[in-house]
Design a protein around this motif. Structure first.
Motif, mmCIF file in Angstrom:
data_model
loop_
_atom_site.group_PDB
_atom_site.id
_atom_site.type_symbol
_atom_site.label_atom_id
_atom_site.label_comp_id
_atom_site.label_asym_id
_atom_site.label_seq_id
_atom_site.Cartn_x
_atom_site.Cartn_y
_atom_site.Cartn_z
ATOM 1 N N LYS A 25 88.905 60.587 48.980
ATOM 2 C CA LYS A 25 89.572 59.372 48.479
ATOM 3 C C LYS A 25 91.051 59.634 48.222
ATOM 4 O O LYS A 25 91.400 60.709 47.729
ATOM 5 N N SER A 192 84.340 69.014 41.373
ATOM 6 C CA SER A 192 85.150 70.241 41.395
ATOM 7 C C SER A 192 84.989 71.074 40.124
ATOM 8 O O SER A 192 84.842 72.291 40.180
ATOM 9 N N SER A 210 89.143 67.455 44.652
ATOM 10 C CA SER A 210 90.415 68.148 44.405
ATOM 11 C C SER A 210 90.383 69.635 44.737
ATOM 12 O O SER A 210 91.401 70.192 45.150
ATOM 13 N N ARG A 216 94.962 64.505 43.255
ATOM 14 C CA ARG A 216 95.211 63.169 43.823
ATOM 15 C C ARG A 216 96.386 62.507 43.116
ATOM 16 O O ARG A 216 96.510 62.610 41.905
HETATM 17 C C1 LIG Z 1 86.442 61.484 42.768
HETATM 18 C C2 LIG Z 1 84.986 61.737 42.622
HETATM 19 C C3 LIG Z 1 84.455 63.017 42.825
HETATM 20 C C4 LIG Z 1 85.287 64.239 43.144
HETATM 21 O O1 LIG Z 1 86.043 64.638 42.022
HETATM 22 P P1 LIG Z 1 86.830 66.024 42.023
HETATM 23 O O2 LIG Z 1 86.964 66.346 40.576
HETATM 24 O O3 LIG Z 1 88.146 65.773 42.673
HETATM 25 O O4 LIG Z 1 86.032 67.029 42.752
HETATM 26 C C5 LIG Z 1 83.073 63.163 42.729
HETATM 27 N N1 LIG Z 1 82.273 62.117 42.448
HETATM 28 C C6 LIG Z 1 82.752 60.879 42.243
HETATM 29 C C7 LIG Z 1 81.800 59.772 41.949
HETATM 30 C C8 LIG Z 1 84.120 60.648 42.317
HETATM 31 O O5 LIG Z 1 84.572 59.408 42.108
#
Ligand SMILES: *Cc1c(COP(=O)(O)O)cnc(C)c1O
Length: 220
Positions: A25, A192, A210, A216
């Motif tokens: 995303k 993450s 991330s 992001r």
């Molecule tokens: C953005 C998101 C993630 C990934 O998050 P990170 O901390 O960047 O790994 C995982 N699950 C959902 C539902 C998210 O919205």
């Protein structure tokens, strides 16, 4: 090469029964392509429009997972191609996915999202709502969806014990449903910051953004 390196590092830490969803995303297609060229084929997005634009542009052997909250009126835009919808937390949404998938002659896999965190803000079902949905599914026998597991997000906290407690709670619901011969095979938990803990608690699918693609920038 940073993305490919990050991917390799993370993959080397995952047990063979754990599937990696690369959460892309907000990231440009060039970044996703770097992951693709490094062998990644499962990508997770949280906005249907953004996911659809990337699906149109990118190779067609990619599996697209919708990991965000889904608005019912947008299901039609992803019904043609989405592989797995992680965040199903209402019967209304389930029915809409079934209806739209039918138009494309597809069966779309879904996960029911459970509310396991302490925060009020996180989406998800409680135990009663879960029972209600499962009863309804048994009665209606939706032909164009398949519930393959559960998804959950832990509280946003540094407290590892708290997170562990929530993951184990979700795992216990998952195990309980499987004794009622539902045959669920996917438990989507871990991001993450907490995926190692999630795997220790029984996760079979981690959603990592991330740590693969870097932080992001939502301001852009
Ligand atoms: C953005 C998101 C993630 C990934 O998050 P990170 O901390 O960047 O790994 C995982 N699950 C959902 C539902 C998210 O919205």
């Amino acid at each position: 090469m940073q993305i490919a390196n990050n991917l390799q590092t993370i993959k080397s830490q995952l047990p063979s029964n754990v599937t990696l969803v690369a959460v892309s995303k907000t990231k440009p297609v060039a970044d996703l392509m770097e992951a693709y060229e490094a062998g990644q084929r499962i990508f997770g997005e949280n906005k249907i429009q953004e996911m659809t634009e990337k699906w149109e542009e990118m190779p067609k052997d990619i599996q697209w997972h919708m990991i965000g909250h889904v608005q019912t009126n947008k299901v039609k835009y992803m019904a043609e191609y989405v592989t797995l919808v992680h965040g199903v937390d209402s019967l209304k949404l389930l029915k809409e996915i079934n209806k739209q998938a039918k138009k494309h002659n597809r069966v779309v896999d879904v996960l029911l999202q459970m509310h396991i965190a302490e925060e009020e803000t996180k989406f998800g079902l409680d135990d009663d709502e879960l029972d209600e949905i499962l009863n309804q599914v048994q009665n209606d026998k939706f032909q164009n969806i398949k519930i393959i597991g559960l998804m959950g997000m832990a509280t946003f906290t540094e407290n590892q014990n708290q997170i562990k407690k929530e993951f184990l709670h979700l795992k216990s619901i998952f195990d309980k449903l499987n004794t009622e011969n539902l045959q669920l095979n996917t438990l989507s938990m871990g991001m993450s910051g907490d995926y190692k803990l999630a795997i220790n608690c029984g996760s079979t699918m981690v959603r990592i953004g991330s740590s693969i693609f870097g932080g992001r920038n939502y301001a852009k």
